[in-house]
Design a protein around this motif. Sequence first.
Motif, PDB file in Angstrom:
ATOM      1  N   LEU A  20      12.919  20.161  25.083  1.00 55.25           N
ATOM      2  CA  LEU A  20      14.023  20.745  25.834  1.00 55.25           C
ATOM      3  C   LEU A  20      14.154  22.189  25.368  1.00 55.25           C
ATOM      4  CD1 LEU A  20      16.685  17.908  25.607  1.00 55.25           C
ATOM      5  CD2 LEU A  20      15.213  18.472  27.543  1.00 55.25           C
ATOM      6  N   LEU A  21      14.526  23.074  26.281  1.00 59.17           N
ATOM      7  CA  LEU A  21      14.693  24.484  25.959  1.00 59.17           C
ATOM      8  C   LEU A  21      16.165  24.853  26.044  1.00 59.17           C
ATOM      9  CD1 LEU A  21      11.732  25.978  28.011  1.00 59.17           C
ATOM     10  CD2 LEU A  21      11.778  25.418  25.567  1.00 59.17           C
ATOM     11  N   GLY A  22      16.636  25.508  25.021  1.00 57.17           N
ATOM     12  CA  GLY A  22      18.008  25.993  25.005  1.00 57.17           C
ATOM     13  C   GLY A  22      18.005  27.462  24.685  1.00 57.17           C
ATOM     14  N   THR A  23      19.177  27.982  24.391  1.00 55.17           N
ATOM     15  CA  THR A  23      19.291  29.367  23.952  1.00 55.17           C
ATOM     16  C   THR A  23      20.175  29.419  22.717  1.00 55.17           C
ATOM     17  OG1 THR A  23      21.025  29.662  25.621  1.00 55.17           O
ATOM     18  CG2 THR A  23      18.872  30.538  26.159  1.00 55.17           C
ATOM     19  N   ARG A  24      19.923  30.425  21.891  1.00 54.95           N
ATOM     20  CA  ARG A  24      20.705  30.646  20.676  1.00 54.95           C
ATOM     21  C   ARG A  24      21.266  32.058  20.730  1.00 54.95           C
ATOM     22  NH1 ARG A  24      17.231  29.299  16.802  1.00 54.95           N
ATOM     23  NH2 ARG A  24      18.239  27.318  16.408  1.00 54.95           N
ATOM     24  N   CYS A  25      22.558  32.174  20.410  1.00 59.76           N
ATOM     25  CA  CYS A  25      23.202  33.479  20.347  1.00 59.76           C
ATOM     26  C   CYS A  25      22.748  34.192  19.073  1.00 59.76           C
ATOM     27  CB  CYS A  25      24.719  33.313  20.353  1.00 59.76           C
ATOM     28  SG  CYS A  25      25.621  34.865  20.139  1.00 59.76           S
ATOM     29  N   SER A  26      22.288  35.423  19.222  1.00 56.67           N
ATOM     30  CA  SER A  26      21.822  36.167  18.049  1.00 56.67           C
ATOM     31  C   SER A  26      22.991  36.646  17.184  1.00 56.67           C
ATOM     32  CB  SER A  26      20.953  37.352  18.479  1.00 56.67           C
ATOM     33  OG  SER A  26      21.679  38.209  19.336  1.00 56.67           O
ATOM     34  N   ALA A  27      24.202  36.689  17.725  1.00 56.39           N
ATOM     35  CA  ALA A  27      25.359  37.141  16.958  1.00 56.39           C
ATOM     36  C   ALA A  27      25.949  36.033  16.092  1.00 56.39           C
ATOM     37  CB  ALA A  27      26.426  37.704  17.897  1.00 56.39           C
ATOM     38  N   CYS A  28      26.153  34.839  16.674  1.00 55.95           N
ATOM     39  CA  CYS A  28      26.841  33.782  15.924  1.00 55.95           C
ATOM     40  C   CYS A  28      25.952  32.573  15.619  1.00 55.95           C
ATOM     41  CB  CYS A  28      28.085  33.322  16.669  1.00 55.95           C
ATOM     42  SG  CYS A  28      27.769  32.392  18.184  1.00 55.95           S
ATOM     43  N   GLY A  29      24.780  32.493  16.242  1.00 56.41           N
ATOM     44  CA  GLY A  29      23.852  31.396  15.973  1.00 56.41           C
ATOM     45  C   GLY A  29      24.120  30.130  16.768  1.00 56.41           C
ATOM     46  N   THR A  30      25.132  30.128  17.664  1.00 52.73           N
ATOM     47  CA  THR A  30      25.440  28.949  18.464  1.00 52.73           C
ATOM     48  C   THR A  30      24.282  28.649  19.409  1.00 52.73           C
ATOM     49  OG1 THR A  30      27.797  29.454  18.362  1.00 52.73           O
ATOM     50  CG2 THR A  30      27.093  27.936  20.088  1.00 52.73           C
ATOM     51  N   VAL A  31      23.932  27.354  19.504  1.00 49.88           N
ATOM     52  CA  VAL A  31      22.844  26.909  20.371  1.00 49.88           C
ATOM     53  C   VAL A  31      23.446  26.239  21.598  1.00 49.88           C
ATOM     54  CG1 VAL A  31      20.840  25.393  20.553  1.00 49.88           C
ATOM     55  CG2 VAL A  31      21.300  26.596  18.415  1.00 49.88           C
ATOM     56  N   PHE A  32      22.839  26.486  22.759  1.00 52.68           N
ATOM     57  CA  PHE A  32      23.328  25.940  24.017  1.00 52.68           C
ATOM     58  C   PHE A  32      22.264  25.126  24.740  1.00 52.68           C
ATOM     59  CE2 PHE A  32      25.282  30.107  23.330  1.00 52.68           C
ATOM     60  CZ  PHE A  32      26.614  29.730  23.226  1.00 52.68           C
ATOM     61  N   PHE A  33      22.671  24.023  25.305  1.00 54.11           N
ATOM     62  CA  PHE A  33      21.888  23.280  26.283  1.00 54.11           C
ATOM     63  C   PHE A  33      22.881  22.636  27.223  1.00 54.11           C
ATOM     64  CE2 PHE A  33      19.874  19.717  28.274  1.00 54.11           C
ATOM     65  CZ  PHE A  33      18.669  20.276  28.675  1.00 54.11           C
ATOM     66  N   PRO A  34      22.714  22.838  28.526  1.00 51.37           N
ATOM     67  CA  PRO A  34      21.640  23.624  29.116  1.00 51.37           C
ATOM     68  C   PRO A  34      21.728  25.087  28.679  1.00 51.37           C
ATOM     69  CG  PRO A  34      23.091  22.739  30.841  1.00 51.37           C
ATOM     70  CD  PRO A  34      23.607  22.282  29.530  1.00 51.37           C
ATOM     71  N   ARG A  35      20.613  25.734  28.864  1.00 50.98           N
ATOM     72  CA  ARG A  35      20.475  27.116  28.422  1.00 50.98           C
ATOM     73  C   ARG A  35      21.533  28.018  29.045  1.00 50.98           C
ATOM     74  NH1 ARG A  35      15.364  28.866  28.756  1.00 50.98           N
ATOM     75  NH2 ARG A  35      16.054  30.999  28.871  1.00 50.98           N
ATOM     76  N   GLU A  36      21.790  29.107  28.382  1.00 55.41           N
ATOM     77  CA  GLU A  36      22.706  30.140  28.875  1.00 55.41           C
ATOM     78  C   GLU A  36      21.925  31.446  28.838  1.00 55.41           C
ATOM     79  OE1 GLU A  36      25.129  32.185  30.493  1.00 55.41           O
ATOM     80  OE2 GLU A  36      26.152  30.303  29.998  1.00 55.41           O
ATOM     81  N   ASP A  37      21.959  32.198  29.913  1.00 58.21           N
ATOM     82  CA  ASP A  37      21.184  33.437  29.980  1.00 58.21           C
ATOM     83  C   ASP A  37      22.038  34.689  30.154  1.00 58.21           C
ATOM     84  OD1 ASP A  37      18.595  32.257  29.697  1.00 58.21           O
ATOM     85  OD2 ASP A  37      18.770  31.534  31.754  1.00 58.21           O
ATOM     86  N   THR A  38      23.359  34.540  30.132  1.00 63.37           N
ATOM     87  CA  THR A  38      24.227  35.683  30.410  1.00 63.37           C
ATOM     88  C   THR A  38      25.017  36.140  29.197  1.00 63.37           C
ATOM     89  OG1 THR A  38      24.444  34.813  32.653  1.00 63.37           O
ATOM     90  CG2 THR A  38      25.923  36.570  32.034  1.00 63.37           C
ATOM     91  N   TRP A  39      25.792  35.221  28.576  1.00 63.14           N
ATOM     92  CA  TRP A  39      26.624  35.575  27.437  1.00 63.14           C
ATOM     93  C   TRP A  39      26.839  34.343  26.572  1.00 63.14           C
ATOM     94  CZ3 TRP A  39      28.576  35.226  32.395  1.00 63.14           C
ATOM     95  CH2 TRP A  39      29.452  34.175  32.614  1.00 63.14           C
ATOM     96  N   CYS A  40      27.321  34.557  25.374  1.00 67.10           N
ATOM     97  CA  CYS A  40      27.600  33.464  24.442  1.00 67.10           C
ATOM     98  C   CYS A  40      28.802  32.671  24.950  1.00 67.10           C
ATOM     99  CB  CYS A  40      27.859  34.011  23.043  1.00 67.10           C
ATOM    100  SG  CYS A  40      28.176  32.705  21.825  1.00 67.10           S
ATOM    101  N   ARG A  41      28.659  31.357  25.045  1.00 70.00           N
ATOM    102  CA  ARG A  41      29.761  30.496  25.511  1.00 70.00           C
ATOM    103  C   ARG A  41      30.733  30.145  24.385  1.00 70.00           C
ATOM    104  NH1 ARG A  41      25.725  27.127  29.080  1.00 70.00           N
ATOM    105  NH2 ARG A  41      25.486  25.932  27.187  1.00 70.00           N
ATOM    106  N   ASN A  42      30.417  30.544  23.164  1.00 67.29           N
ATOM    107  CA  ASN A  42      31.327  30.312  22.046  1.00 67.29           C
ATOM    108  C   ASN A  42      32.542  31.206  22.260  1.00 67.29           C
ATOM    109  OD1 ASN A  42      32.709  30.371  19.618  1.00 67.29           O
ATOM    110  ND2 ASN A  42      30.890  30.607  18.358  1.00 67.29           N
ATOM    111  N   PRO A  43      33.753  30.620  22.417  1.00 69.45           N
ATOM    112  CA  PRO A  43      34.926  31.453  22.699  1.00 69.45           C
ATOM    113  C   PRO A  43      35.281  32.432  21.581  1.00 69.45           C
ATOM    114  CG  PRO A  43      35.547  29.131  22.449  1.00 69.45           C
ATOM    115  CD  PRO A  43      34.059  29.200  22.367  1.00 69.45           C
ATOM    116  N   GLY A  44      34.782  32.222  20.377  1.00 71.38           N
ATOM    117  CA  GLY A  44      35.071  33.124  19.270  1.00 71.38           C
ATOM    118  C   GLY A  44      34.028  34.204  19.083  1.00 71.38           C
ATOM    119  N   CYS A  45      33.107  34.337  20.043  1.00 68.12           N
ATOM    120  CA  CYS A  45      32.014  35.302  19.903  1.00 68.12           C
ATOM    121  C   CYS A  45      31.904  36.150  21.161  1.00 68.12           C
ATOM    122  CB  CYS A  45      30.700  34.558  19.652  1.00 68.12           C
ATOM    123  SG  CYS A  45      29.258  35.628  19.484  1.00 68.12           S
ATOM    124  N   ALA A  46      31.707  37.439  20.978  1.00 68.57           N
ATOM    125  CA  ALA A  46      31.529  38.345  22.118  1.00 68.57           C
ATOM    126  C   ALA A  46      30.060  38.695  22.313  1.00 68.57           C
ATOM    127  CB  ALA A  46      32.347  39.612  21.911  1.00 68.57           C
ATOM    128  N   GLY A  47      29.169  37.979  21.632  1.00 63.01           N
ATOM    129  CA  GLY A  47      27.742  38.281  21.709  1.00 63.01           C
ATOM    130  C   GLY A  47      27.155  38.060  23.090  1.00 63.01           C
TER     131      GLY A  47
END
Length: 141
Positions: A15-42
Amino acid sequence: MVAGWFAGDGEDFRLLGTRCSACGTVFFPREDTWCRNPGCAGAGLEEVALSRRGRIWSYTDSRYRPPSPYVTDPELPWEPYALIAVELESERIVVLGQASPGITVADLAVGMEVEVVPGVLHEDAETTWTTWRWRPTGVAG
């Protein structure tokens, strides 16, 4: 299914996901626009192959024919299938998916180790729609 959600085949299937380079949060399904972590503006996201294995967090079976857009043949009797929520080994996120064919809820237990494998969601004369399935480790198929 959805392009970019998985890649590879056999032992290389992931499975392919995405990781935020600012906070390290991993997402699946993938996110290609912005970090979905509400505490991160990455906004810097990188694609990551997720763990192949995890442990069953929860499971149930589907005893009814789902509505459209799920594709089933109404002429054939409905065959229930198991749904498994798996906490991935490294990422510690929970991913839902169907069990491999032949695996029923009677074969499953919370905490059991499973691995992701490719599966067929539907096929017709022109197209095979592939997806992921969960299979208990040590089970051939």
